[in-house]
Scaffold this motif. Structure first.
Motif, PDB file in Angstrom:
ATOM      1  N   THR A  14      -4.621   4.630   3.299  1.00  0.00           N
ATOM      2  CA  THR A  14      -5.718   4.172   2.442  1.00  0.00           C
ATOM      3  C   THR A  14      -5.675   2.670   2.206  1.00  0.00           C
ATOM      4  N   ALA A  15      -4.692   1.990   2.783  1.00  0.00           N
ATOM      5  CA  ALA A  15      -4.560   0.549   2.596  1.00  0.00           C
ATOM      6  C   ALA A  15      -5.317  -0.211   3.680  1.00  0.00           C
ATOM      7  N   LYS A  16      -5.765  -1.411   3.323  1.00  0.00           N
ATOM      8  CA  LYS A  16      -6.455  -2.263   4.295  1.00  0.00           C
ATOM      9  C   LYS A  16      -5.489  -2.740   5.366  1.00  0.00           C
ATOM     10  N   TYR A  17      -4.279  -3.082   4.952  1.00  0.00           N
ATOM     11  CA  TYR A  17      -3.262  -3.550   5.892  1.00  0.00           C
ATOM     12  C   TYR A  17      -2.146  -2.519   5.955  1.00  0.00           C
ATOM     13  N   ARG A  18      -1.872  -2.062   7.159  1.00  0.00           N
ATOM     14  CA  ARG A  18      -0.875  -1.010   7.352  1.00  0.00           C
ATOM     15  C   ARG A  18       0.115  -1.507   8.408  1.00  0.00           C
ATOM     16  N   SER A  75      -2.470  -1.233  11.158  1.00  0.00           N
ATOM     17  CA  SER A  75      -3.281  -2.406  11.475  1.00  0.00           C
ATOM     18  C   SER A  75      -2.454  -3.497  12.138  1.00  0.00           C
ATOM     19  N   ASP A  96      -6.752 -12.306  -0.613  1.00  0.00           N
ATOM     20  CA  ASP A  96      -6.756 -11.452   0.576  1.00  0.00           C
ATOM     21  C   ASP A  96      -6.539 -12.259   1.850  1.00  0.00           C
ATOM     22  N   ARG A 100      -3.661 -11.591   4.673  1.00  0.00           N
ATOM     23  CA  ARG A 100      -3.950 -11.388   6.097  1.00  0.00           C
ATOM     24  C   ARG A 100      -3.210 -12.410   6.961  1.00  0.00           C
ATOM     25  N   LEU A 252     -15.171   4.794  -2.530  1.00  0.00           N
ATOM     26  CA  LEU A 252     -14.345   4.959  -1.338  1.00  0.00           C
ATOM     27  C   LEU A 252     -15.049   5.894  -0.362  1.00  0.00           C
TER      28      LEU A 252
END
Length: 252
Positions: A14-18, A75, A96, A100, A252
């Motif tokens: 569920t995270a943007k960055y994995r 990701s 953010d 990134r 979501l």
């Protein structure tokens, strides 16, 4: 950076960055204990390409760090010996974009470019496209390869009822939002515990308590699992025990 099973998989997905490493081992092994791949799996497994999500759910296969990145479950890929420095860098971020940039500055391409999973992907893509578990079995039997027979052997070790539940929950989840998937899985969990929990109890006994790894599933064979019994597990639960999301939370 290591075992990422079940609920741990949900927190990452569920995270943007994995971020995965070469030591990552990802799996949703619930069918091994007579349960089903929950914790948001109906959302993220159902959206994987090549029918990989169905393969993971129905065989409880482990996916390593290289493949986790390659097939969309992560990701970024970072070597494990760089994690301490990455975490330190993340502690210095303010937005953010900083996050990134920090992750990407440590991100690399996995050293091993091919894997056993790569060789299985065409078979998985073809055979796990079935509209039912029975059709997936038929596809594998028709293929007849050594790899297909190995997959059949793995699936034969799972709870037949769990196989049907896992397949259906992924089929439904593909067209639902994350919140709807969580509501679906919660209702299914409540119904399993109140209407049918025999395989879950037996699976936990065989794998986690007595550890004989010889579960006695009931029904024992897939052909004896009645669709109407599976239907009951997907029935709506009372409103007072449903998940209710706060309206102020981001959609979501």
């Amino acid at each position: 950076d290591g075992i990422t099973f079940g609920g741990a998989a949900f927190f990452s997905q569920t995270a943007k960055y994995r971020v995965a490493t070469e030591r990552t081992s990802f799996a949703m092994p619930e069918a091994l204990i007579g349960f089903f791949c929950n914790a948001g799996a109906s959302f993220f497994l159902s959206r994987l390409k090549h029918n990989l999500g169905y393969y993971i759910a129905l065989t409880c296969a482990r996916v390593n760090g290289n493949d986790v990145k390659k097939y969309g479950l992560a990701s970024h890929f970072v070597q494990s010996d760089q994690l301490e420095e990455l975490i330190k860098k993340l502690g210095e971020t303010n937005c953010d974009g900083d996050v990134r940039n920090a992750i990407e500055s440590f991100s690399t391409t996995p050293k091993n470019t091919t894997s056993a999973l790569d060789e299985l992907i065409p078979l998985i893509d073809k055979c796990f496209n079935g509209e039912s578990v029975e059709e997936i079995y038929a596809n594998l039997e028709l293929d007849g390869s050594k790899e297909a027979k190995g997959i059949i052997q793995k699936m034969n070790g799972m709870s037949p009822t769990s196989l049907k539940i896992c397949h259906r929950v992924l089929k439904l989840g593909k067209d639902l939002s994350l919140r709807e998937c969580l509501q679906l899985e919660h209702g299914l969990t409540m119904n399993i515990f109140t209407k049918y929990s025999a395989d879950f109890q037996e699976g936990v006994r065989a794998l986690l308590i007595e550890k004989d790894k010889n579960p006695k599933w009931n029904p024992r064979l897939l052909r004896d699992v009645k669709n109407e019994d599976v239907d009951k597990l997907f029935e709506a639960i009372p409103d007072e025990i449903k998940i209710v999301f706060d309206s102020y939370q981001a959609k979501l």
